[in-house]
Scaffold this active site. Structure first.
Site, PDB file in Angstrom:
ATOM      1  N   ASN A  82      51.477  41.256  40.467  1.00  0.00           N
ATOM      2  CA  ASN A  82      52.384  41.697  41.530  1.00  0.00           C
ATOM      3  C   ASN A  82      51.756  42.755  42.451  1.00  0.00           C
ATOM      4  O   ASN A  82      52.182  42.909  43.593  1.00  0.00           O
ATOM      5  CB  ASN A  82      53.661  42.251  40.878  1.00  0.00           C
ATOM      6  CG  ASN A  82      54.500  43.061  41.833  1.00  0.00           C
ATOM      7  OD1 ASN A  82      55.212  42.507  42.669  1.00  0.00           O
ATOM      8  ND2 ASN A  82      54.400  44.393  41.753  1.00  0.00           N
ATOM      9  N   ALA A  83      50.747  43.481  41.960  1.00  0.00           N
ATOM     10  CA  ALA A  83      50.175  44.582  42.760  1.00  0.00           C
ATOM     11  C   ALA A  83      49.697  44.056  44.107  1.00  0.00           C
ATOM     12  O   ALA A  83      49.034  43.023  44.181  1.00  0.00           O
ATOM     13  CB  ALA A  83      49.018  45.227  42.014  1.00  0.00           C
ATOM     14  N   ILE A  85      48.808  45.345  48.486  1.00  0.00           N
ATOM     15  CA  ILE A  85      48.754  46.359  49.545  1.00  0.00           C
ATOM     16  C   ILE A  85      48.728  45.656  50.897  1.00  0.00           C
ATOM     17  O   ILE A  85      48.433  44.460  50.981  1.00  0.00           O
ATOM     18  CB  ILE A  85      47.489  47.248  49.422  1.00  0.00           C
ATOM     19  CG1 ILE A  85      46.204  46.399  49.451  1.00  0.00           C
ATOM     20  CG2 ILE A  85      47.559  48.105  48.161  1.00  0.00           C
ATOM     21  CD1 ILE A  85      44.922  47.213  49.574  1.00  0.00           C
ATOM     22  N   GLY A 143      49.091  40.091  63.075  1.00  0.00           N
ATOM     23  CA  GLY A 143      48.606  41.389  62.594  1.00  0.00           C
ATOM     24  C   GLY A 143      48.287  41.433  61.106  1.00  0.00           C
ATOM     25  O   GLY A 143      48.116  42.509  60.546  1.00  0.00           O
ATOM     26  N   GLN A 144      48.219  40.248  60.484  1.00  0.00           N
ATOM     27  CA  GLN A 144      47.992  40.239  59.027  1.00  0.00           C
ATOM     28  C   GLN A 144      46.978  39.176  58.601  1.00  0.00           C
ATOM     29  O   GLN A 144      47.198  38.494  57.596  1.00  0.00           O
ATOM     30  CB  GLN A 144      49.314  39.964  58.292  1.00  0.00           C
ATOM     31  CG  GLN A 144      50.271  41.152  58.269  1.00  0.00           C
ATOM     32  CD  GLN A 144      51.326  41.006  57.185  1.00  0.00           C
ATOM     33  OE1 GLN A 144      51.799  39.909  56.911  1.00  0.00           O
ATOM     34  NE2 GLN A 144      51.702  42.111  56.568  1.00  0.00           N
ATOM     35  N   TYR A 147      46.040  39.981  54.942  1.00  0.00           N
ATOM     36  CA  TYR A 147      47.134  39.790  53.974  1.00  0.00           C
ATOM     37  C   TYR A 147      47.505  38.307  53.848  1.00  0.00           C
ATOM     38  O   TYR A 147      47.679  37.783  52.748  1.00  0.00           O
ATOM     39  CB  TYR A 147      48.322  40.626  54.436  1.00  0.00           C
ATOM     40  CG  TYR A 147      49.504  40.659  53.501  1.00  0.00           C
ATOM     41  CD1 TYR A 147      49.548  41.557  52.435  1.00  0.00           C
ATOM     42  CD2 TYR A 147      50.606  39.819  53.700  1.00  0.00           C
ATOM     43  CE1 TYR A 147      50.656  41.604  51.589  1.00  0.00           C
ATOM     44  CE2 TYR A 147      51.706  39.868  52.861  1.00  0.00           C
ATOM     45  CZ  TYR A 147      51.732  40.765  51.814  1.00  0.00           C
ATOM     46  OH  TYR A 147      52.827  40.815  50.980  1.00  0.00           O
TER      47      TYR A 147
END
Ligand code: NDP
Length: 240
Positions: A82-83, A85, A143-144, A147
């Site tokens: 789950n971690a 950022i 912008g990701q 991610y």
């Protein structure tokens, strides 16, 4: 049956809800976290759940952290990766560090944790791995690029590892949350968040507990025929 479960990033937000839920299901749960000692201590005091600090992006730290947990609590049968950022920026402003940090933690963390625990699960003939992806790994997001790439990678990682675990009683699934009311989303500027909520058919942000309920099913005995799948929990924001 009570199992030993590790939730990475398990002290805050979605991870905290998952940790609480697995504990209520009778499992022995250990919450990993990355650096926020204050939040981790408060969490442990409130819940009585042990915490273990290491960076999931650090391969050796994952191996050592999981070995220490197994020495104290027994074999790890359930892992929730789950971690995560964010280091958001449009491509022309994004640094290589922004890119690398997000890939290293969000995607590398899944590999590192699987290396530490999957072989044991396979040998024992039972295991559950749930990787927390994202709607933005499915649909992309302005912008990701870092991610979205990491989360999209998680969905591929899940399908590949599921094939390796299937004959050995180890299921590997992903959950792709939509926008959930946590610190991570609190960091999104208010006008942007308003636009996002306007696009969620159920008309609100999700709650961390709603992700935890999905994890509870996937890690249960009842979830044994479900592997390699992505459970989208997003209020209808992205349907496919
Ligand atoms: P939070 O920022 O609220 O919590 C993140 C958790 O991850 C914290 O416990 C943090 O530890 C831990 N963490 C961060 N980096 C590391 C690291 N290198 N090693 C170990 N632990 C680390 O996040 P959320 O609860 O919002 O998100 C949880 C997961 O769900 C993430 O993977 C996120 O990408 C995903 N997600 C979230 C959505 C949302 O709307 N909130 C939507 C879709 C996906 P510490 O407290 O020490 O910093």
């Amino acid at each position: 049956m009570a199992r030993v479960a590790v939730v990475t990033g398990g002290t805050r937000g979605i991870g905290k809800a998952i940790t609480d839920r697995l504990k209520r299901q009778g499992h022995k749960v250990i919450a990993n976290y990355g650096g926020n000692d204050e939040a981790a201590q408060a969490f442990s005091k409130e819940t009585g759940i042990p915490v273990a600090k290491w960076d999931v992006g650090d391969h050796e730290a994952c191996l050592e952290g999981c070995a220490a947990i197994e020495a104290e609590h027994g074999p790890i049968d359930i892992v929730i990766n789950n971690a995560g950022i964010t280091r958001d920026a449009t491509l022309h402003r994004m640094s290589f560090d922004d890119w690398n940090d997000v890939i290293r933690v969000n995607l590398g963390g899944c590999f590192n944790m699987a290396k530490a625990t999957f072989p044991g699960m396979r040998e024992r003939g039972w295991g559950r791995i749930v990787n927390i992806g994202s709607i933005n790994g499915q649909a992309g997001q302005y912008g990701q690029v870092n991610y979205a790439a990491a989360k999209s990678g998680i969905h591929g990682f899940t399908k590949a590892l599921a094939q390796e675990g299937a004959k050995f009683g180890v299921t590997v699934n992903a959950i792709a949350p939509g926008y959930i009311d946590t610190d991570m989303v609190a960091a999104v500027p208010e006008p942007v968040l308003e636009k996002i909520v306007g696009k969620i058919p159920v008309g609100r942000l999700g709650m961390a507990e709603e992700i935890a309920r999905g994890v509870a099913f996937l890690t249960s005995e009842n979830g044994g025929f479900m592997t390699g799948s992505t459970m989208s929990i997003n209020g209808g924001q992205h349907m496919y």
